[in-house]
Write an enzyme that holds these catalytic residues in place. Structure first.
Site, PDB file in Angstrom:
ATOM      1  N   HIS A  71       0.776  -1.057   0.035  1.00 58.35           N
ATOM      2  CA  HIS A  71       0.235  -0.118  -0.561  1.00 58.35           C
ATOM      3  C   HIS A  71       0.912   1.073  -0.014  1.00 58.35           C
ATOM      4  O   HIS A  71       1.798   1.138   0.739  1.00 58.35           O
ATOM      5  CB  HIS A  71      -0.663   0.092   1.139  1.00 58.35           C
ATOM      6  CG  HIS A  71      -2.036   1.221   1.506  1.00 58.35           C
ATOM      7  ND1 HIS A  71      -1.830   2.022   1.825  1.00 58.35           N
ATOM      8  CD2 HIS A  71      -3.355   1.131   1.505  1.00 58.35           C
ATOM      9  CE1 HIS A  71      -3.038   2.701   1.696  1.00 58.35           C
ATOM     10  NE2 HIS A  71      -3.987   1.958   1.941  1.00 58.35           N
ATOM     11  N   ASP A 115       3.235  -4.068   7.599  1.00 61.79           N
ATOM     12  CA  ASP A 115       2.046  -3.799   7.360  1.00 61.79           C
ATOM     13  C   ASP A 115       0.674  -4.400   7.461  1.00 61.79           C
ATOM     14  O   ASP A 115       0.445  -5.738   6.536  1.00 61.79           O
ATOM     15  CB  ASP A 115       2.028  -3.082   6.625  1.00 61.79           C
ATOM     16  CG  ASP A 115       1.031  -2.114   5.600  1.00 61.79           C
ATOM     17  OD1 ASP A 115      -0.473  -2.481   6.333  1.00 61.79           O
ATOM     18  OD2 ASP A 115       0.264  -1.811   4.268  1.00 61.79           O
ATOM     19  N   GLN A 137      -4.721  -5.457   6.247  1.00 61.60           N
ATOM     20  CA  GLN A 137      -5.343  -6.121   6.507  1.00 61.60           C
ATOM     21  C   GLN A 137      -6.027  -7.439   6.727  1.00 61.60           C
ATOM     22  O   GLN A 137      -7.031  -7.588   7.627  1.00 61.60           O
ATOM     23  CB  GLN A 137      -5.414  -6.191   4.806  1.00 61.60           C
ATOM     24  CG  GLN A 137      -6.223  -5.221   3.698  1.00 61.60           C
ATOM     25  CD  GLN A 137      -7.305  -4.699   4.247  1.00 61.60           C
ATOM     26  OE1 GLN A 137      -8.383  -5.139   4.471  1.00 61.60           O
ATOM     27  NE2 GLN A 137      -7.294  -3.430   3.168  1.00 61.60           N
ATOM     28  N   LYS A 159     -10.203  -0.490   9.769  1.00 67.33           N
ATOM     29  CA  LYS A 159     -10.807  -1.420   9.342  1.00 67.33           C
ATOM     30  C   LYS A 159     -11.386  -2.416   9.951  1.00 67.33           C
ATOM     31  O   LYS A 159     -12.153  -3.638   9.647  1.00 67.33           O
ATOM     32  CB  LYS A 159     -10.174  -1.099   8.008  1.00 67.33           C
ATOM     33  CG  LYS A 159      -9.155  -1.063   7.243  1.00 67.33           C
ATOM     34  CD  LYS A 159      -8.325  -0.965   6.554  1.00 67.33           C
ATOM     35  CE  LYS A 159      -7.408   0.629   5.229  1.00 67.33           C
ATOM     36  NZ  LYS A 159      -6.677  -0.444   4.466  1.00 67.33           N
ATOM     37  N   CYS A 168      -4.653   2.638  -3.998  1.00 61.13           N
ATOM     38  CA  CYS A 168      -3.268   3.058  -3.391  1.00 61.13           C
ATOM     39  C   CYS A 168      -1.934   1.652  -3.888  1.00 61.13           C
ATOM     40  O   CYS A 168      -1.281   1.665  -2.540  1.00 61.13           O
ATOM     41  CB  CYS A 168      -3.523   2.707  -1.285  1.00 61.13           C
ATOM     42  SG  CYS A 168      -4.948   4.457  -1.544  1.00 61.13           S
TER      43      CYS A 168
END
Ligand SMILES: *Cc1c(COP(=O)(O)O)cnc(C)c1O
Length: 410
Positions: A127, A204, A207, A230, A368
């Site tokens: 991202h 990261d 998600q 999220k 993104c």
């Protein structure tokens, strides 16, 4: 004694009933919200926790000597405890609240000691949040970005990871799950390879933390970033996990109240982590909302949610695979419930607009992730992404709506 958490058997209708927005209509159709990878909807428990704080227990946090300040501080710090447990972090102090997943990554990147020629390893499916902070180091301090390629499913080759890490590597920055392909990365193996060469790893998890259970201790990862909005929580709140020794070595990112120890005319010393990274009045209500979201997730049967999301993913993937005018991007078998696709001869924006007219919300664009778009040879894709409250019927409606879009556009 804490009341035992009673986990109910998975019942999607009962889950949906807890999300007020899901009962609204869009363009005269029942809303079918398939844009969860961009942001998830909020359960009543989160809305209520934030509202209850504003109505009955709100003040600024820390160093207050009055009841409301103490109550609010307790709620804010309890949220830190919840997220620490959620990520299996070794301590509450290893969790800093940030304003977003993006800010969590920026804090780490900005704090590294980078000399010209030092290297950052990152994958082409990151991202922008896990790309641009490293570009800053390239532009401002002469860092070199080393790009790890992927295959069409988003799988990475561990031999290539090993090959990219050299004596100048200062960080391996890798997504734990692609927000476009849904691909999971072999994070524990990457950490092992990097650590064997003394290189830290940032994952990261914006998600991955939504679509599976994360254990930062088992992963042995140095830094982990995730985001509240999220995870069924509010916007304006992110999380930076860091190993205690890593956070201790990281300089502050922003200066202001709370993050200091002593401030004199010619000298300043800083507070310990995590407060060193929480300059100014933190996102108090948002942290409380995130704490409520985590407790809401904990009260669900997470294994059942994972199985439900896998069912939604497979139902959507199988239906799309059967259409010879649709191209699927990323088909890792056990990927997260994120399905990116292209419709032959149609721009993804047009596809998304026609779906929206039928009440179906999907995202279209580069998500993104422009380097990934370049890798896939497209400028944009459409993307349907699922959450615990989506249903098999919604998947079927989405596919029907896509057939209509195809007819209108071709
Ligand atoms: C959403 C997302 C981010 C950015 O998180 P924000 O909190 O929205 O800034 C970073 N990485 C991935 C993989 C994401 O999906």
């Amino acid at each position: 004694m804490n009341a035992p958490i009673i986990k109910r058997p998975f019942d999607v209708a009962a889950i949906r009933a807890q999300f007020p927005i899901l009962s609204r209509r869009v363009n005269d159709r029942p809303l079918i919200y398939l844009d969860n990878a961009a942001s998830a909807q909020k359960p009543e428990a989160v809305i209520e926790a934030m509202s209850a704080s504003m109505r009955g227990a709100y003040a600024n946090v820390h160093r207050g000597l009055h009841t409301l300040a103490n109550e609010t501080t307790e709620a804010y710090e309890a949220a830190r405890t919840s997220i620490a447990r959620f990520l299996s972090a070794p301590s509450r102090e290893s969790i800093a609240f940030t304003k977003s997943g993006t800010q969590a990554i920026n804090i780490v990147a900005a704090g590294l000691d980078i000399k010209p020629g030092d290297e950052i390893v990152l994958s082409v499916m990151e991202h922008h949040s896990n790309i641009v902070p490293w570009h800053f180091l390239r532009e401002r301090r002469g860092a070199v970005l080393k790009w790890l390629d992927i295959d069409d499913d988003g799988d990475i080759d561990l031999l290539k990871v090993d090959g990219l890490i050299g004596p100048r590597t200062k960080m391996v920055a890798l997504t734990h799950m692609s927000n476009v392909l849904g691909a999971r990365t072999p994070a524990a193996e990457v950490v092992r390879i990097a650590h064997a060469k003394g290189v830290p790893v940032l994952l990261d998890g914006c998600q991955a933390a939504v679509h599976g259970r994360v254990d930062v201790s088992a992963l042995d990862v140095d830094f982990y970033a995730c985001t509240g909005h999220k995870l069924y929580g509010p916007t304006g709140i992110g999380v930076l996990y860091g190993k205690p020794e890593r956070l201790a070595a990281l300089p502050p990112f922003e200066g202001g109240g709370e993050m200091i120890d002593v401030v004199e005319r010619e000298r300043v010393t800083y507070n310990e982590p995590p407060h060193r990274f929480e300059a100014g009045t933190p996102p108090i209500l948002e942290a409380i909302g995130l704490g409520a979201a985590i407790e809401w997730i904990n009260a669900q049967d997470r294994a059942a949610i994972e199985a439900h999301e896998a069912m939604l993913r497979d139902r959507a993937m199988n239906a799309l695979r059967a259409l010879n005018w649709v191209k699927l991007h990323g088909q890792q078998p056990n990927k997260g419930a994120i399905v990116a696709f292209s419709v032959d001869g149609a721009h993804p924006h047009d596809v998304a607009q026609i779906l929206d007219r039928q009440g179906v919300a999907v995202r279209a664009g580069h998500h993104c992730a422009q380097p990934l778009m370049q890798r896939l040879g497209v400028t944009a894709t459409a993307r349907a992404s699922f959450a615990c409250y989506n249903t098999a019927e919604e998947v079927d409606h989405f596919i029907e709506a896509l057939h209509k879009a195809r007819k209108l556009l071709s």
